[in-house]
Enzyme design. Structure first.
Site, PDB file in Angstrom:
ATOM      1  N   GLU A 221       0.810  -1.225   0.000  1.00 46.84           N
ATOM      2  CA  GLU A 221       0.000   0.000   0.000  1.00 46.84           C
ATOM      3  C   GLU A 221       0.844   1.276   0.000  1.00 46.84           C
ATOM      4  O   GLU A 221       0.487   2.270   0.616  1.00 46.84           O
ATOM      5  CB  GLU A 221      -1.004  -0.001   1.153  1.00 46.84           C
ATOM      6  CG  GLU A 221      -2.121  -1.025   0.959  1.00 46.84           C
ATOM      7  CD  GLU A 221      -3.379  -0.742   1.749  1.00 46.84           C
ATOM      8  OE1 GLU A 221      -3.476   0.329   2.385  1.00 46.84           O
ATOM      9  OE2 GLU A 221      -4.284  -1.599   1.719  1.00 46.84           O
ATOM     10  N   HIS A 487      -2.353  -1.695  10.319  1.00 47.61           N
ATOM     11  CA  HIS A 487      -1.745  -3.031  10.351  1.00 47.61           C
ATOM     12  C   HIS A 487      -0.529  -3.020  11.263  1.00 47.61           C
ATOM     13  O   HIS A 487       0.141  -1.989  11.410  1.00 47.61           O
ATOM     14  CB  HIS A 487      -1.266  -3.459   8.953  1.00 47.61           C
ATOM     15  CG  HIS A 487      -2.362  -3.779   7.994  1.00 47.61           C
ATOM     16  ND1 HIS A 487      -2.587  -5.054   7.513  1.00 47.61           N
ATOM     17  CD2 HIS A 487      -3.296  -2.992   7.406  1.00 47.61           C
ATOM     18  CE1 HIS A 487      -3.604  -5.028   6.672  1.00 47.61           C
ATOM     19  NE2 HIS A 487      -4.046  -3.787   6.593  1.00 47.61           N
TER      20      HIS A 487
END
Length: 500
Positions: A221, A487
Site C-alpha cells: 500500500e 496493520h
C-alpha cells in the site's frame, strides 16, 4: 546490474509520461481532497463543541472543490489521451540504486558456515489522502516521512537523519479511563518458545520498535507517488537497491488501473532479477489498482565459484471479505508465477539460501469465512512459522489487523502503549479486528483474543549443491506504526547454516 533505473527505455518517453501526469494531477488532487472531507475519529474528536462550525466548513468546501474538479475536466481528458498509450511502453516497476557506504559482506561457503537474514513486511496504508480516510488515517505525507525515518533508524540507530519538519503525531483520543488503566497494567511482551521436538526455540515477540538491521523490507500500500518518493529518498542511504512504483497502469484487459500495486521492496543485497505479474481477476474497488506479485532475486554470496541467491515474493491479495475464491485463485497464480521466475532466472549450480513469500493476504487462520484460503496448497510448500494448521496458530501468534476505529485511543496511541495493550488478551480483544464469521460479518461476541493475522512472512527450503538448513530464530509483531497504519508490521529472522 542489468537493471536500468527508469521504467522507460528513453528519456523522451519518460518526459512525456511526466508531462501527462502533470495534466492529470489537478483532477487527482481535487478528487482526493473532496474525499478527504470525510473526517477521521480523531478529527471528529477535535470538532467536539464546535460541530456546527466543522459541518459548515465541509459544506462550504465541497461545492468549491466540485466546481474546480469540473473545470479541470479538459486537462484530465487531455492527460488521459497522452498517458494511456504511454503505459504500453512502460516497464512495470522503477529501480533505485544508491551505492551503499557499508554493503553487506558476501557470504562465502564453506568458510562462513552460517548467516542470519532479517525480513520485514508491513502494510503502511500510504494511500492518497482521501482514500486513506476510509481506513481512519490521514496526513499521508507526514506518515510517509515518519515511517521512513523509523525504518532508517532501525538500520543505523545512531545515524543522523534530515529534519523533515514532521511535527507532532495526531492528537490522542480517549473514550474513558479504562484504556489508560489497561496499558499501565500490562508491561509484559509475549515471548514464548515454540514447542517442537528437535527444533531450535522460536521467540515470538511483540516489540515497540522495528527490529534492527533488517536486510529486506517488503511494503504494501505504498500507492501515493509523493509518499513513495519520500520513503525511497530516506531509505536510499541505507538500502542500496529499491524497487518501487510497481504495477501496470492504464487498460489491463477490461479494467482501468488508476493505482499501481502498492508494492515496495528494499534490499541491502544486490538485485539480480525482477519480475512483476498483475492479477487478472481483481473485482470491485480492487479492480482499479494493479495488485499482483513482485518477484525478486538477490545475490548473497558464492559457493565453489557458483552463486548463493535468495528469492523474495511480495504480494497483496483481494481485500473484500466475501471474495474468498478470488484470493484462492490469486494464491494459485502467485505460486505458478514464483516458480516460473525461479526456473527462468536460476542457474545450474545455484545455492538457494531462502525463498520468502510475504505480504498482506487479506485472510486469516481463525475466521470461519476464510476456510477456503486456509487450506490452500501454499501452506504445504511454504512454512508459516506462526501456524500449526488450519484454524490453529502457535500460542504466541497474534493478529496484525487493528480495529481501525480505535487506532487513536490512548491505550494504543504510541508504540510502547500499543505493545503493552496487545500483550494481554483483553487488549487484543478490544483493539485488534475480530474474526469474520461464515456469513461475512465480523464476530462481535468478544470470545476470541488473538485477532486476524492477515500479514504473512513465510519461507521455503531448497536443496542445492551446498546443503543448507534453515532455523527460525525470531518472529516479531511490531507496534512501531501506532497511529500511522491499521496493520502491525511483522518481522522474521532466519538463521541459514551449512550442514557441513
Amino acid at each position: 546490474m542489468g537493471l536500468r533505473e527508469s521504467p522507460y527505455a528513453s528519456r523522451l518517453l519518460a518526459g512525456a509520461d511526466a508531462a501527462a501526469r502533470a495534466l492529470l494531477f489537478p483532477s487527482y488532487w481535487l478528487t482526493s481532497h473532496l474525499l478527504a472531507l470525510r473526517k477521521t475519529t480523531v478529527e471528529e474528536q477535535a470538532c467536539r463543541g464546535r460541530r456546527g462550525l466543522c459541518a459548515l466548513e465541509a459544506v462550504l468546501q465541497a461545492p468549491g472543490l466540485l466546481l474546480l474538479l469540473l473545470l479541470s475536466a479538459p486537462l484530465l481528458l487531455l492527460g488521459l489521451l497522452a498517458w494511456l498509450p504511454l503505459q504500453a511502453a512502460r516497464r512495470p516497476f522503477a529501480y533505485q540504486h544508491t551505492p551503499s557506504q557499508a554493503p553487506p559482506e558476501e557470504w562465502a561457503l564453506p568458510g562462513q558456515g552460517q548467516r542470519a537474514f532479517r525480513f520485514l513486511s508491513a502494510n503502511v496504508c500510504l494511500l492518497p489522502e482521501g482514500l486513506a480516510k476510509f481506513s481512519n488515517l490521514f496526513r499521508t505525507q507526514w506518515r510517509a516521512g515518519r515511517i521512513a525515518q523509523d525504518l532508517a533508524r532501525a538500520v543505523h540507530p545512531s545515524a543522523a537523519l534530515p529534519d523533515l519538519g514532521l511535527g507532532d503525531a495526531p492528537n490522542e483520543q480517549t473514550y474513558g479511563a479504562t484504556e489508560d488503566a489497561l496499558w499501565r497494567a500490562t508491561d509484559v511482551a509475549i515471548e514464548m518458545p515454540l514447542d517442537g521436538a528437535g527444533q531450535a526455540p522460536v521467540l515470538g515477540e511483540i516489540r515497540a520498535s522495528f527490529p534492527p538491521k533488517a536486510d529486506f523490507l517488503c511494503l504494501q500500500e505504498v500507492f501515493d507517488r509523493r509518499a513513495a518518493t519520500r520513503v525511497r529518498h530516506l531509505l536510499g542511504p541505507h538500502y542500496a537497491h529499491i524497487i518501487y512504483d510497481v504495477g501496470t497502469y492504464g487498460l489491463v484487459g477490461c479494467a482501468l488501473k488508476l493505482l499501481n500495486s502498492g508494492l515496495f521492496l528494499a534490499s541491502r543485497y544486490p538485485v539480480l532479477a525482477v519480475k512483476y505479474h498483475c492479477y487478472p481477476n481483481g473485482k470491485g474497488e480492487d479492480a482499479f489498482s494493479a495488485k499482483g506479485l513482485l518477484c525478486v532475486q538477490v545475490k548473497l554470496g558464492s559457493f565453489r565459484g557458483q552463486r548463493i541467491v535468495g528469492y523474495l515474493n511480495c504480494t497483496h491479495l483481494q481485500a473484500p471479505e466475501g471474495d474468498a475464491q478470488i484470493r484462492y485463485d490469486q494464491l494459485s497464480l502467485s505460486l505458478l508465477w514464483a516458480q516460473l521466475f525461479q526456473d527462468t532466472n536460476g542457474q545450474a549450480g545455484d545455492t538457494v539460501a531462502f525463498d520468502i513469500y510475504c505480504g498482506d493476504l487479506n485472510f486469516d487462520n481463525c475466521s470461519p469465512d476464510d476456510q477456503l484460503e486456509q487450506t490452500h496448497e501454499i501452506f504445504t510448500l511454504y512454512t508459516d512459522p506462526c501456524r500449526i494448521g488450519p484454524r490453529k496458530d502457535k500460542p504466541w501468534a497474534i493478529g496484525t489487523l487493528t480495529n481501525y476505529l480505535k487506532i487513536y485511543d490512548k491505550a494504543v496511541s504510541t508504540p510502547e502503549k500499543m505493545k503493552r495493550t496487545l500483550s494481554c488478551p483483553e487488549g487484543r480483544r478490544k483493539y485488534l479486528a475480530g474474526p469474520i464469521l461464515a456469513n461475512g460479518h465480523p464476530d462481535l461476541s468478544g470470545g476470541w483474543s488473538e485477532g486476524r493475522r492477515i500479514d504473512y512472512l513465510m519461507y521455503r527450503e531448497h536443496s542445492g549443491p551446498a546443503e543448507l538448513r534453515t532455523a527460525v530464530e525470531k518472529v516479531s509483531f511490531i507496534t512501531q506504526l501506532a497511529t500511522c497504519s491499521d496493520h502491525l508490521p511483522v518481522g522474521l529472522q532466519l538463521l541459514v547454516a551449512s550442514v557441513a
